[in-house]
Motif scaffolding. Structure first.
Motif, PDB file in Angstrom:
ATOM      1  N   LEU A  20      24.132  -4.284  -0.163  1.00 49.55           N
ATOM      2  CA  LEU A  20      23.104  -5.226   0.265  1.00 49.55           C
ATOM      3  C   LEU A  20      22.509  -4.803   1.604  1.00 49.55           C
ATOM      4  N   SER A  21      23.334  -4.217   2.475  1.00 49.95           N
ATOM      5  CA  SER A  21      22.821  -3.763   3.770  1.00 49.95           C
ATOM      6  C   SER A  21      21.901  -2.550   3.622  1.00 49.95           C
ATOM      7  N   ILE A  22      21.938  -1.888   2.494  1.00 52.54           N
ATOM      8  CA  ILE A  22      21.014  -0.790   2.215  1.00 52.54           C
ATOM      9  C   ILE A  22      19.757  -1.317   1.529  1.00 52.54           C
ATOM     10  N   VAL A  23      19.928  -2.268   0.620  1.00 51.04           N
ATOM     11  CA  VAL A  23      18.798  -2.806  -0.145  1.00 51.04           C
ATOM     12  C   VAL A  23      17.850  -3.611   0.752  1.00 51.04           C
ATOM     13  N   VAL A  24      18.401  -4.402   1.662  1.00 55.88           N
ATOM     14  CA  VAL A  24      17.575  -5.275   2.504  1.00 55.88           C
ATOM     15  C   VAL A  24      16.580  -4.494   3.367  1.00 55.88           C
ATOM     16  N   PRO A  25      16.987  -3.428   4.078  1.00 49.00           N
ATOM     17  CA  PRO A  25      15.969  -2.707   4.851  1.00 49.00           C
ATOM     18  C   PRO A  25      14.933  -1.995   3.985  1.00 49.00           C
ATOM     19  N   ILE A  26      15.339  -1.549   2.804  1.00 53.83           N
ATOM     20  CA  ILE A  26      14.360  -0.915   1.908  1.00 53.83           C
ATOM     21  C   ILE A  26      13.292  -1.931   1.523  1.00 53.83           C
ATOM     22  N   VAL A  27      13.730  -3.061   1.001  1.00 56.09           N
ATOM     23  CA  VAL A  27      12.785  -4.086   0.557  1.00 56.09           C
ATOM     24  C   VAL A  27      11.983  -4.622   1.746  1.00 56.09           C
ATOM     25  N   GLY A  28      12.660  -4.865   2.861  1.00 52.35           N
ATOM     26  CA  GLY A  28      11.980  -5.410   4.035  1.00 52.35           C
ATOM     27  C   GLY A  28      10.909  -4.497   4.587  1.00 52.35           C
ATOM     28  N   THR A  29      11.220  -3.226   4.698  1.00 56.96           N
ATOM     29  CA  THR A  29      10.234  -2.282   5.237  1.00 56.96           C
ATOM     30  C   THR A  29       9.062  -2.110   4.286  1.00 56.96           C
ATOM     31  N   ILE A  30       9.335  -2.062   2.999  1.00 58.34           N
ATOM     32  CA  ILE A  30       8.248  -1.907   2.028  1.00 58.34           C
ATOM     33  C   ILE A  30       7.360  -3.153   2.015  1.00 58.34           C
ATOM     34  N   ILE A  31       7.961  -4.337   2.035  1.00 62.55           N
ATOM     35  CA  ILE A  31       7.149  -5.560   2.059  1.00 62.55           C
ATOM     36  C   ILE A  31       6.318  -5.614   3.336  1.00 62.55           C
ATOM     37  N   SER A  32       6.947  -5.334   4.462  1.00 61.25           N
ATOM     38  CA  SER A  32       6.237  -5.355   5.736  1.00 61.25           C
ATOM     39  C   SER A  32       5.078  -4.351   5.743  1.00 61.25           C
ATOM     40  N   GLY A  33       5.344  -3.159   5.240  1.00 66.15           N
ATOM     41  CA  GLY A  33       4.293  -2.143   5.183  1.00 66.15           C
ATOM     42  C   GLY A  33       3.162  -2.526   4.244  1.00 66.15           C
ATOM     43  N   LEU A  34       3.506  -3.108   3.093  1.00 64.86           N
ATOM     44  CA  LEU A  34       2.469  -3.543   2.152  1.00 64.86           C
ATOM     45  C   LEU A  34       1.608  -4.650   2.738  1.00 64.86           C
ATOM     46  N   VAL A  35       2.242  -5.606   3.394  1.00 63.95           N
ATOM     47  CA  VAL A  35       1.477  -6.696   4.011  1.00 63.95           C
ATOM     48  C   VAL A  35       0.600  -6.161   5.136  1.00 63.95           C
ATOM     49  N   PHE A  36       1.153  -5.267   5.945  1.00 58.24           N
ATOM     50  CA  PHE A  36       0.374  -4.684   7.037  1.00 58.24           C
ATOM     51  C   PHE A  36      -0.828  -3.902   6.514  1.00 58.24           C
ATOM     52  N   LEU A  37      -0.592  -3.039   5.540  1.00 59.04           N
ATOM     53  CA  LEU A  37      -1.702  -2.255   4.996  1.00 59.04           C
ATOM     54  C   LEU A  37      -2.707  -3.146   4.270  1.00 59.04           C
ATOM     55  N   GLY A  38      -2.202  -4.156   3.567  1.00 52.23           N
ATOM     56  CA  GLY A  38      -3.104  -5.102   2.910  1.00 52.23           C
ATOM     57  C   GLY A  38      -3.973  -5.841   3.902  1.00 52.23           C
ATOM     58  N   ALA A  39      -3.391  -6.242   5.030  1.00 54.76           N
ATOM     59  CA  ALA A  39      -4.172  -6.916   6.070  1.00 54.76           C
ATOM     60  C   ALA A  39      -5.192  -5.967   6.677  1.00 54.76           C
ATOM     61  N   ALA A  40      -4.805  -4.713   6.872  1.00 56.87           N
ATOM     62  CA  ALA A  40      -5.745  -3.730   7.424  1.00 56.87           C
ATOM     63  C   ALA A  40      -6.921  -3.499   6.469  1.00 56.87           C
ATOM     64  N   ILE A  41      -6.643  -3.499   5.178  1.00 58.14           N
ATOM     65  CA  ILE A  41      -7.720  -3.346   4.196  1.00 58.14           C
ATOM     66  C   ILE A  41      -8.585  -4.599   4.165  1.00 58.14           C
ATOM     67  N   ALA A  42      -7.963  -5.778   4.200  1.00 55.03           N
ATOM     68  CA  ALA A  42      -8.710  -7.036   4.169  1.00 55.03           C
ATOM     69  C   ALA A  42      -9.611  -7.179   5.397  1.00 55.03           C
ATOM     70  N   LEU A  43      -9.154  -6.696   6.539  1.00 56.04           N
ATOM     71  CA  LEU A  43      -9.948  -6.764   7.765  1.00 56.04           C
ATOM     72  C   LEU A  43     -10.914  -5.587   7.889  1.00 56.04           C
ATOM     73  N   GLU A  44     -10.936  -4.744   6.892  1.00 57.85           N
ATOM     74  CA  GLU A  44     -11.814  -3.575   6.817  1.00 57.85           C
ATOM     75  C   GLU A  44     -11.558  -2.581   7.957  1.00 57.85           C
ATOM     76  N   VAL A  45     -10.306  -2.522   8.393  1.00 55.82           N
ATOM     77  CA  VAL A  45      -9.911  -1.519   9.385  1.00 55.82           C
ATOM     78  C   VAL A  45      -9.520  -0.231   8.669  1.00 55.82           C
ATOM     79  N   LEU A  46      -8.950  -0.381   7.486  1.00 61.77           N
ATOM     80  CA  LEU A  46      -8.508   0.747   6.680  1.00 61.77           C
ATOM     81  C   LEU A  46      -9.280   0.728   5.358  1.00 61.77           C
ATOM     82  N   PRO A  47      -9.940   1.832   5.012  1.00 60.21           N
ATOM     83  CA  PRO A  47     -10.612   1.864   3.710  1.00 60.21           C
ATOM     84  C   PRO A  47      -9.584   1.768   2.579  1.00 60.21           C
ATOM     85  N   ALA A  48      -9.935   1.076   1.518  1.00 60.07           N
ATOM     86  CA  ALA A  48      -9.013   0.842   0.406  1.00 60.07           C
ATOM     87  C   ALA A  48      -8.513   2.142  -0.218  1.00 60.07           C
TER      88      ALA A  48
END
Length: 99
Positions: free
Chosen positions: A26-54
């Motif tokens: 579980l201590s291995i799974v949590v950082p994998i899922v957490g980092t991927i979710i955080s990265g997806l939300v961050f990149l999604g927000a950057a795309i939504a704010l038109e800072v990053l092209p899709a």
């Protein structure tokens, strides 16, 4: 906002899996899922704010999120092992209440 979403998902994941999966796994799974979710939300927000092209999403995910995920897993595994050896991991204890 990113941390709130990631935290909510991770708390639900830990709560659901803590009795089913070994604590080390579980201590291995949590950082994998957490980092991927955080990265997806961050990149999604950057795309939504038109800072990053899709069309840059996959490239940004592969060059930023995946290496961060690998680094987080290595660090958490190292810290988990160190904490386990020192006996400082949280242990749930049950107390008997005398009548």
């Amino acid at each position: 906002m990113i941390r709130l979403i990631t935290t909510a998902v991770l708390i639900a994941l830990i709560y659901a899996l803590k009795r089913l999966i070994n604590m080390y796994i579980l201590s291995i799974v949590v950082p994998i899922v957490g980092t991927i979710i955080s990265g997806l939300v961050f990149l999604g927000a950057a795309i939504a704010l038109e800072v990053l092209p899709a069309e840059m999403f996959v490239g940004a995910f592969v060059t930023a999120v995946l290496p961060a995920t690998a680094g987080n897993v290595m660090l958490v595994a190292l810290l988990f092992g160190a904490l386990k050896q020192t006996g400082r991991l949280y242990q749930r204890t049950t107390r008997k209440v005398s009548p």
